[in-house]
Design a protein around this motif. Structure first.
Motif, mmCIF file in Angstrom:
data_model
loop_
_atom_site.group_PDB
_atom_site.id
_atom_site.type_symbol
_atom_site.label_atom_id
_atom_site.label_comp_id
_atom_site.label_asym_id
_atom_site.label_seq_id
_atom_site.Cartn_x
_atom_site.Cartn_y
_atom_site.Cartn_z
ATOM 1 N N ARG A 56 1.347 3.295 8.081
ATOM 2 C CA ARG A 56 1.462 2.777 6.712
ATOM 3 C C ARG A 56 2.142 3.773 5.778
ATOM 4 N N LEU A 57 2.263 5.020 6.218
ATOM 5 C CA LEU A 57 2.936 6.046 5.418
ATOM 6 C C LEU A 57 4.431 6.123 5.701
ATOM 7 N N ALA A 58 4.902 5.371 6.688
ATOM 8 C CA ALA A 58 6.314 5.432 7.073
ATOM 9 C C ALA A 58 7.152 4.466 6.244
ATOM 10 N N VAL A 59 8.344 4.941 5.893
ATOM 11 C CA VAL A 59 9.373 4.101 5.284
ATOM 12 C C VAL A 59 10.627 4.311 6.116
ATOM 13 N N VAL A 60 11.242 3.211 6.525
ATOM 14 C CA VAL A 60 12.452 3.293 7.333
ATOM 15 C C VAL A 60 13.615 2.772 6.503
ATOM 16 N N LYS A 66 11.101 8.158 7.210
ATOM 17 C CA LYS A 66 10.517 9.163 6.323
ATOM 18 C C LYS A 66 9.028 8.879 6.184
ATOM 19 N N VAL A 67 8.250 9.960 6.016
ATOM 20 C CA VAL A 67 6.816 9.845 5.833
ATOM 21 C C VAL A 67 6.495 10.134 4.369
ATOM 22 N N LEU A 68 5.807 9.194 3.730
ATOM 23 C CA LEU A 68 5.407 9.370 2.343
ATOM 24 C C LEU A 68 4.230 10.341 2.291
ATOM 25 N N CYS A 69 4.254 11.226 1.328
ATOM 26 C CA CYS A 69 3.177 12.187 1.163
ATOM 27 C C CYS A 69 2.559 11.999 -0.223
ATOM 28 N N ALA A 70 1.255 12.070 -0.277
ATOM 29 C CA ALA A 70 0.564 11.984 -1.565
ATOM 30 C C ALA A 70 0.335 13.396 -2.090
ATOM 31 N N GLY A 71 0.359 13.517 -3.380
ATOM 32 C CA GLY A 71 0.040 14.824 -3.933
ATOM 33 C C GLY A 71 1.048 15.232 -4.879
#
Length: 105
Positions: free
Chosen positions: A46-50, A100-105
């Motif tokens: 769920r953190l991936a965006v292609v 790409k992997v979305l990162c929180a923070g």
């Protein structure tokens, strides 16, 4: 029925043609396009965006939330994989695929 199979109707052809040679060649080209990609270090799909760059330069954004790909976890000596679905299916002229992997923070 054709629209249910392919909403873009890009591979729709007429039964009235005298030859299906080009149609069959086009279909064969489609068979050579990989519809999955190996991924590593993806903690949650769920953190991936292609991002798929199309032949015309447009970029298709694909996410699990939209149902644009299916995740298969790693197993038996193979990497995890993302399988393209729906509007994110790979096309013959695509020039780039970025995960790409979305990162929180």
């Amino acid at each position: 029925m054709a629209q249910a199979f392919d909403a873009t109707q890009a591979n729709l052809d007429s039964i009235c043609k005298t030859s299906y040679q080009q149609t069959l060649l086009d279909i064969a080209d489609l068979a050579t396009v990989a519809q999955s990609v190996d991924v590593v270090n993806l903690p949650d799909p769920r953190l991936a965006v292609v991002y798929v760059t199309r032949a015309d330069g447009s970029v298709q954004t694909c996410t699990a939330a939209n149902g644009d790909f299916r995740y298969e976890p790693p197993g038996e000596g193979r990497s995890a994989r993302l399988f393209f679905l729906g509007p994110c299916l790979r096309r013959v002229g695509d020039t780039k695929v970025e995960v790409k992997v979305l990162c929180a923070g």
